[in-house]
Design a protein around this motif. Structure first.
Motif, PDB file in Angstrom:
ATOM      1  N   ASN A  42      17.708  15.946   5.899  1.00 23.57           N
ATOM      2  CA  ASN A  42      17.005  16.926   6.756  1.00 23.57           C
ATOM      3  C   ASN A  42      17.935  17.788   7.599  1.00 23.57           C
ATOM      4  N   VAL A  43      19.204  17.904   7.210  1.00 27.76           N
ATOM      5  CA  VAL A  43      20.128  18.768   7.948  1.00 27.76           C
ATOM      6  C   VAL A  43      20.754  19.746   6.961  1.00 27.76           C
ATOM      7  N   SER A  44      20.840  21.005   7.342  1.00 22.87           N
ATOM      8  CA  SER A  44      21.393  22.032   6.460  1.00 22.87           C
ATOM      9  C   SER A  44      22.824  21.688   6.054  1.00 22.87           C
ATOM     10  N   SER A  45      23.222  22.099   4.856  1.00 24.16           N
ATOM     11  CA  SER A  45      24.559  21.756   4.367  1.00 24.16           C
ATOM     12  C   SER A  45      25.613  22.773   4.809  1.00 24.16           C
ATOM     13  N   SER A  46      25.207  23.893   5.434  1.00 21.52           N
ATOM     14  CA  SER A  46      26.216  24.874   5.826  1.00 21.52           C
ATOM     15  C   SER A  46      26.940  24.375   7.078  1.00 21.52           C
ATOM     16  N   TRP A  47      28.270  24.487   7.072  1.00 24.86           N
ATOM     17  CA  TRP A  47      29.065  23.914   8.166  1.00 24.86           C
ATOM     18  C   TRP A  47      29.394  24.928   9.252  1.00 24.86           C
ATOM     19  N   ASP A  48      29.408  26.238   8.905  1.00 24.68           N
ATOM     20  CA  ASP A  48      29.841  27.225   9.900  1.00 24.68           C
ATOM     21  C   ASP A  48      28.666  27.667  10.770  1.00 24.68           C
ATOM     22  N   VAL A  49      28.090  26.699  11.464  1.00 21.92           N
ATOM     23  CA  VAL A  49      26.917  26.973  12.288  1.00 21.92           C
ATOM     24  C   VAL A  49      27.379  27.120  13.729  1.00 21.92           C
ATOM     25  N   GLY A  50      27.071  28.256  14.344  1.00 20.49           N
ATOM     26  CA  GLY A  50      27.473  28.469  15.737  1.00 20.49           C
ATOM     27  C   GLY A  50      26.383  28.003  16.678  1.00 20.49           C
ATOM     28  N   ILE A  51      26.062  28.838  17.651  1.00 22.65           N
ATOM     29  CA  ILE A  51      25.031  28.486  18.622  1.00 22.65           C
ATOM     30  C   ILE A  51      23.672  28.801  18.003  1.00 22.65           C
ATOM     31  N   ILE A  52      22.760  27.827  18.035  1.00 27.59           N
ATOM     32  CA  ILE A  52      21.453  28.018  17.394  1.00 27.59           C
ATOM     33  C   ILE A  52      20.330  27.832  18.417  1.00 27.59           C
ATOM     34  N   ASN A  53      19.161  28.295  18.041  1.00 25.00           N
ATOM     35  CA  ASN A  53      17.976  28.140  18.869  1.00 25.00           C
ATOM     36  C   ASN A  53      17.714  26.650  19.075  1.00 25.00           C
ATOM     37  N   GLY A  54      17.419  26.274  20.315  1.00 25.78           N
ATOM     38  CA  GLY A  54      17.221  24.861  20.619  1.00 25.78           C
ATOM     39  C   GLY A  54      16.069  24.208  19.886  1.00 25.78           C
ATOM     40  N   LEU A  55      15.135  25.013  19.358  1.00 27.45           N
ATOM     41  CA  LEU A  55      14.001  24.419  18.643  1.00 27.45           C
ATOM     42  C   LEU A  55      14.207  24.427  17.132  1.00 27.45           C
ATOM     43  N   SER A  56      15.380  24.891  16.659  1.00 24.12           N
ATOM     44  CA  SER A  56      15.556  24.935  15.205  1.00 24.12           C
ATOM     45  C   SER A  56      15.682  23.506  14.683  1.00 24.12           C
ATOM     46  N   GLY A  57      15.003  23.243  13.592  1.00 20.92           N
ATOM     47  CA  GLY A  57      14.956  21.883  13.065  1.00 20.92           C
ATOM     48  C   GLY A  57      13.665  21.191  13.448  1.00 20.92           C
ATOM     49  N   TRP A  58      12.880  21.824  14.307  1.00 23.49           N
ATOM     50  CA  TRP A  58      11.582  21.249  14.685  1.00 23.49           C
ATOM     51  C   TRP A  58      10.539  21.795  13.724  1.00 23.49           C
ATOM     52  N   ASP A  68       7.535  29.492  24.393  1.00 20.52           N
ATOM     53  CA  ASP A  68       8.400  30.257  25.295  1.00 20.52           C
ATOM     54  C   ASP A  68       9.563  29.423  25.842  1.00 20.52           C
ATOM     55  N   THR A  69       9.759  28.245  25.259  1.00 18.41           N
ATOM     56  CA  THR A  69      10.880  27.414  25.693  1.00 18.41           C
ATOM     57  C   THR A  69      12.191  28.071  25.286  1.00 18.41           C
ATOM     58  N   ILE A  70      13.103  28.186  26.227  1.00  9.89           N
ATOM     59  CA  ILE A  70      14.393  28.784  25.897  1.00  9.89           C
ATOM     60  C   ILE A  70      15.437  27.683  25.881  1.00  9.89           C
ATOM     61  N   ALA A  71      16.067  27.470  24.749  1.00 14.52           N
ATOM     62  CA  ALA A  71      17.118  26.454  24.647  1.00 14.52           C
ATOM     63  C   ALA A  71      18.141  26.918  23.628  1.00 14.52           C
ATOM     64  N   ARG A  72      19.384  26.608  23.883  1.00 14.30           N
ATOM     65  CA  ARG A  72      20.450  26.933  22.933  1.00 14.30           C
ATOM     66  C   ARG A  72      21.297  25.699  22.728  1.00 14.30           C
ATOM     67  N   ARG A  73      21.711  25.478  21.487  1.00 15.37           N
ATOM     68  CA  ARG A  73      22.530  24.292  21.247  1.00 15.37           C
ATOM     69  C   ARG A  73      23.449  24.495  20.056  1.00 15.37           C
ATOM     70  N   PHE A  74      24.431  23.603  19.940  1.00 10.47           N
ATOM     71  CA  PHE A  74      25.223  23.496  18.721  1.00 10.47           C
ATOM     72  C   PHE A  74      24.560  22.442  17.853  1.00 10.47           C
ATOM     73  N   ARG A  75      24.778  22.530  16.535  1.00  8.68           N
ATOM     74  CA  ARG A  75      24.295  21.428  15.705  1.00  8.68           C
ATOM     75  C   ARG A  75      25.193  20.225  15.993  1.00  8.68           C
ATOM     76  N   TYR A  76      24.588  19.037  16.056  1.00 10.57           N
ATOM     77  CA  TYR A  76      25.309  17.862  16.555  1.00 10.57           C
ATOM     78  C   TYR A  76      26.560  17.556  15.720  1.00 10.57           C
ATOM     79  N   PRO A 194      14.975  17.417  17.284  1.00 16.65           N
ATOM     80  CA  PRO A 194      15.937  17.712  16.217  1.00 16.65           C
ATOM     81  C   PRO A 194      17.311  17.067  16.451  1.00 16.65           C
ATOM     82  N   VAL A 195      17.740  16.989  17.716  1.00 19.59           N
ATOM     83  CA  VAL A 195      19.025  16.345  18.034  1.00 19.59           C
ATOM     84  C   VAL A 195      18.963  14.864  17.655  1.00 19.59           C
ATOM     85  N   VAL A 196      17.844  14.214  17.993  1.00 17.74           N
ATOM     86  CA  VAL A 196      17.661  12.801  17.664  1.00 17.74           C
ATOM     87  C   VAL A 196      17.663  12.602  16.156  1.00 17.74           C
TER      88      VAL A 196
END
Length: 323
Positions: A42-58, A68-76, A194-196
């Motif tokens: 359940n995780v994308s295979s691309s490695w060059d992932v920068g800063i992504i939307n905090g809800l991506s993967g949900w 309207d939740t605003i969150a930014r994160r790196f993929r773990y 998604p982080v979990v």
């Protein structure tokens, strides 16, 4: 985290902007290639992932997620790779100090990661016309605590890196920044879900990464020991700290804790809290609110992140209490 570019003499040197830019890129997650064996579920295979939307993967329905939740994160996994590459020199130095031949040490590395998450208080704009966002923020971060290696044929693992200042902001790496109140259980679950999921996937796989010019394999262990009591209660779905059930590790009530100050032991587990939440939600014995609450011992929401049971401040207080 940015390093200053210095000459071998130790003096700081002023580099043209593009040189500094390329140096910066190496320090940000999403620069280094890596691979997981087996591939993460359940995780994308691309490695060059920068800063992504905090809800991506949900992937749940739109209704479940506050849009309207605003969150930014790196993929773990991308952030962990960046952290390991940052420690590349320390890892090689550790191998040399232990007298290990780095060309034979390509597998058997284990990395212990401490996770931390806490509210950052009021971050509201005092005046201005920015977007309407929640006025509280929460930061989730991690620290690489130690790296061990078990050489082939050896019984014991050897520590090749130990973080000397584990509580310093210099070793603490931000993973996710979100505008949300830390007491908002549903929103926190939506963002950290998604982080979990990524963290769970990494436990069952090995990271293959080039360190010191050779591909090496790493396994990760996560310790959620950087949460304060409020956050532990939030993540384990427990009632807030004013609850009759005073402890995050056992089912003590205030009355019991005042009567018996010594005989307390860790009795809670994440799995058990999940079972209790189901019982609270379904009420299979058709009990009254008070009876049901007494049965689930203060579990009132679905726990979403497993926390490591270690001695908490309350048990220290119980042990030290004189009244």
């Amino acid at each position: 985290m940015y390093r200053t570019v210095k000459a071998t003499s130790g003096r700081q040197i002023f580099q043209p902007l593009h040189t500094l830019r390329s140096a910066e890129k190496e320090l940000l997650p999403g620069f280094h290639q890596f691979e997981w064996q087996p591939a993460l579920k359940n995780v994308s295979s691309s490695w060059d992932v920068g800063i992504i939307n905090g809800l991506s993967g949900w992937t749940a329905s739109v209704d479940d997620v506050p849009a309207d939740t605003i969150a930014r994160r790196f993929r773990y996994d991308v952030a962990l790779v960046s952290a390991l590459k940052d420690l590349e020199e320390d890892i090689m130095e550790g191998l040399r100090e232990r007298g290990l031949d780095d060309s034979t040490c390509t597998s058997g590395f284990t990395v212990v990661v401490k996770e931390s998450c806490d509210g950052m208080g009021d971050v509201s704009e005092k005046h201005g016309s920015g977007p309407a966002v929640p006025e509280k923020a929460v930061r989730f971060s991690f620290t690489i605590m130690s790296i061990n290696i078990r050489a082939e044929g050896e019984e014991d693992a050897v520590t090749i890196f130990q973080e000397q200042k584990p509580n310093s902001e210099l070793s603490c790496r931000p993973l996710c920044l979100m505008f949300v109140d830390e007491s908002d259980h549903e929103t926190l679950t939506a963002i950290l879900g998604p982080v979990v999921a990524e963290r769970k996937a990494m436990l069952e796989s090995r990271l293959i990464l080039s360190v010191g010019g050779l591909l090496r394999s790493f396994r990760f262990f996560f310790r959620g020991t950087g949460y304060d009591e409020k956050m532990v209660r939030e993540m384990e779905g427990l009632e807030a700290s004013g609850s009759t059930y005073v402890c995050t590790l056992c089912d003590s009530t205030r009355a019991e804790a005042s009567q018996n100050m010594v005989l307390h032991s860790i009795t809670r587990s994440h799995t058990e809290n999940l079972e209790r939440y189901e019982m609270w939600r379904t009420n299979p014995f058709s009990e009254s609110a008070d009876e049901l609450r007494d049965r689930v011992k203060g579990v009132s929401a679905k726990p979403f992140m497993e926390t490591q049971p270690t001695l908490d401040a309350l048990h220290c207080d119980i042990g030290n209490a004189t009244e």
